[in-house]
Motif scaffolding. Structure first.
Motif, PDB file in Angstrom:
ATOM      1  N   ALA A 223      -0.773  85.234  60.253  1.00 26.12           N
ATOM      2  CA  ALA A 223      -0.384  86.631  60.007  1.00 26.12           C
ATOM      3  C   ALA A 223      -0.592  87.469  61.260  1.00 26.12           C
ATOM      4  O   ALA A 223       0.241  88.317  61.614  1.00 26.12           O
ATOM      5  N   LEU A 224      -1.702  87.219  61.950  1.00 26.37           N
ATOM      6  CA  LEU A 224      -2.028  87.952  63.169  1.00 26.37           C
ATOM      7  C   LEU A 224      -0.999  87.675  64.268  1.00 26.37           C
ATOM      8  O   LEU A 224      -0.579  88.584  64.993  1.00 26.37           O
ATOM      9  N   LEU A 226       2.160  86.836  63.834  1.00 20.68           N
ATOM     10  CA  LEU A 226       3.393  87.544  63.477  1.00 20.68           C
ATOM     11  C   LEU A 226       3.273  89.037  63.751  1.00 20.68           C
ATOM     12  O   LEU A 226       4.216  89.663  64.246  1.00 20.68           O
ATOM     13  N   PHE A 227       2.102  89.605  63.433  1.00 21.77           N
ATOM     14  CA  PHE A 227       1.887  91.025  63.731  1.00 21.77           C
ATOM     15  C   PHE A 227       1.979  91.275  65.240  1.00 21.77           C
ATOM     16  O   PHE A 227       2.598  92.246  65.687  1.00 21.77           O
ATOM     17  N   TRP A 287      -3.034  94.887  56.088  1.00 19.97           N
ATOM     18  CA  TRP A 287      -1.704  94.886  55.451  1.00 19.97           C
ATOM     19  C   TRP A 287      -1.042  96.250  55.601  1.00 19.97           C
ATOM     20  O   TRP A 287       0.148  96.343  55.938  1.00 19.97           O
ATOM     21  N   ALA A 290       0.162  96.737  59.095  1.00 16.89           N
ATOM     22  CA  ALA A 290       1.399  95.976  59.319  1.00 16.89           C
ATOM     23  C   ALA A 290       2.594  96.692  58.687  1.00 16.89           C
ATOM     24  O   ALA A 290       3.697  96.690  59.253  1.00 16.89           O
ATOM     25  N   SER A 294       5.859  97.932  60.746  1.00 18.83           N
ATOM     26  CA  SER A 294       7.199  97.470  60.340  1.00 18.83           C
ATOM     27  C   SER A 294       8.131  98.656  60.126  1.00 18.83           C
ATOM     28  O   SER A 294       9.286  98.648  60.572  1.00 18.83           O
ATOM     29  N   GLY A 382       7.565  91.476  60.303  1.00 18.28           N
ATOM     30  CA  GLY A 382       6.464  92.268  59.755  1.00 18.28           C
ATOM     31  C   GLY A 382       6.277  92.043  58.263  1.00 18.28           C
ATOM     32  O   GLY A 382       5.145  91.947  57.774  1.00 18.28           O
ATOM     33  N   CYS A 385       4.556  88.810  57.765  1.00 22.85           N
ATOM     34  CA  CYS A 385       3.133  89.011  58.066  1.00 22.85           C
ATOM     35  C   CYS A 385       2.421  89.610  56.846  1.00 22.85           C
ATOM     36  O   CYS A 385       1.340  89.141  56.456  1.00 22.85           O
TER      37      CYS A 385
END
Length: 403
Positions: A223-224, A226-227, A287, A290, A294, A382, A385
């Motif tokens: 996830a990190l 992708l962020f 979250w 993110a 996004s 995003g 993520c």
């Protein structure tokens, strides 16, 4: 005004003396690495390399960062964070000075790889030191203070670097970079010597859990990554968008990007202090960060009005201010059950990989699909993520782990 200033300063209450010294050392170190923003200019203007050749050399930069973060984590667990920080700062200072004498593609590629390997050994060691010098309840704000130091350093560094180039040329820049790294080493030895420093949260794990087997941490790292890929568009693709689609001048682009650092300096610590006292856990806060980031990309396609750029920058900045400190705090929390260096190395490596792939992916996407489709693509990144973070939240809930 005095009351506002007092309230702002109160958000720094409770942070240890060692964390403040670590922030000062980080500020000097980051301001000192001013050669990095000018590296591509140096390679094209002074050494007259083609953009394609510069791209190949810069690949060594990212690869060195990945290997250095991994090695720094391993050695931190074996010999301790203090020795690694001293070694990294001092030797990278010498390497910055020596880099100016390398003139061929091969020697520069090897030199930059070795430089970044040594320099980025500092990152996991610094995170472990930060954890040791912070009380558990102060870790997120301690991380935020270090982020403020990094942002101030990155803001001041390029400005000072431009003046040095104008007065002394690129050779002077390499010398100043090297000297500031060595100065940071001397400060580290003087101010954070283990015999003088007070450890507030020393973690010793008898049977350490491997970070590579920690399923929650692996989900978090993806996830990190992708962020990071989404976030980094603001530092490669976005300036070109400002120029080509909204016809902003270089000073206007500089002011817009500079607003990011100004907002962080002004608002991040009070915001984090307030969020720490809410009922939201770290994963949900990441979250939300993110989500805002996004949205900052998605809204660019809603209108051709240039004012949307300011709104987008503000959304991204607030998203960054929330996501990064709580992501770092979550990583430090997870690291308590294993080898801390290994955990924080993987945390650093996630961003290194984002740097390797994020800039290239954004610029390639613009050239093939155009800006509008690129913003849709990275908004989707995003959303993915955010989906992984929701999976992480459910996984932690099933395991009864507090995040």
């Amino acid at each position: 005004m005095k009351r506002l200033l007092k309230l702002y300063l109160n958000t720094f209450d409770g942070l240890s003396r060692e964390v403040w010294w670590l922030a000062l050392i980080t500020l000097i170190n980051r301001a000192g690495t001013m050669v990095i923003p000018f590296l591509s200019l140096y390679l094209t203007e002074d050494l007259e390399f083609s953009p394609s050749t510069v791209g190949s050399i810069m690949a060594a930069f990212g690869l060195g960062s990945v290997v250095g973060s991994w090695l720094g984590g391993k050695l931190t667990d074996k010999i301790g964070y203090y020795k690694i920080m001293v070694f990294s700062l001092f030797v990278s200072g010498l390497l910055f000075v020596l880099l100016q004498y390398l003139k061929t593609v091969l020697s520069l590629s090897i030199g930059i790889f070795v430089l970044m390997l040594v320099a980025d050994m500092f990152r996991p060691a610094m995170f472990v030191a930060l954890s040791a010098y912070s009380k558990p309840e102060n870790k997120t704000r301690s991380v935020t203070l270090i982020r403020l130091a990094i942002n101030l350093g990155f803001s001041a560094g390029p400005a000072i670097g431009g003046l040095i180039i104008a007065g002394l040329g690129y050779n002077g820049l390499f010398w100043v970079d090297g000297i500031t790294c060595i100065l940071a080493t001397l400060l580290l030895i003087q101010l954070l010597n283990p015999k003088k420093s007070k450890v507030l949260d020393e973690v010793k794990v008898e049977e350490p859990y491997s970070a590579y087997k920690d399923k929650a941490f692996i989900i978090f790292l993806f996830a990190l990554f992708l962020f990071g890929v989404m976030f980094l568009q603001y530092f490669s693709t976005m300036p070109i968008y400002y120029r080509d689609s909204h016809f902003l001048t270089e000073p206007e682009i500089g002011l817009l990007l500079g607003a990011n650092g100004f907002f962080i300096f002004l608002l991040e610590m009070p915001l984090i202090k307030w969020l720490e006292n809410t009922r939201f856990n770290k994963v949900i806060l990441i979250w939300f960060g993110a989500l805002l980031t996004s949205l900052s990309l998605l809204i660019l396609n809603f209108t051709t009005w240039s004012g949307i750029l300011i709104i987008g920058m503000f959304l991204m900045t607030v998203g960054e201010m929330i996501a990064f400190p709580f992501a770092n705090a979550f990583a430090l929390q997870q690291a308590k059950k294993g080898n801390q260096g290994e955990y924080m190395a993987l945390y650093s490596i996630a961003f290194s990989f984002a740097h390797i792939f994020g800039h290239k992916a954004g610029l390639e996407s613009v050239s093939v699909y155009g800006f509008d489709n690129t913003w849709y693509i990275f908004t989707a990144v995003g959303v993915l993520c955010m989906f992984l973070l929701l999976i992480l939240k459910q996984f932690l809930k099933a395991k009864n782990i507090i995040s």
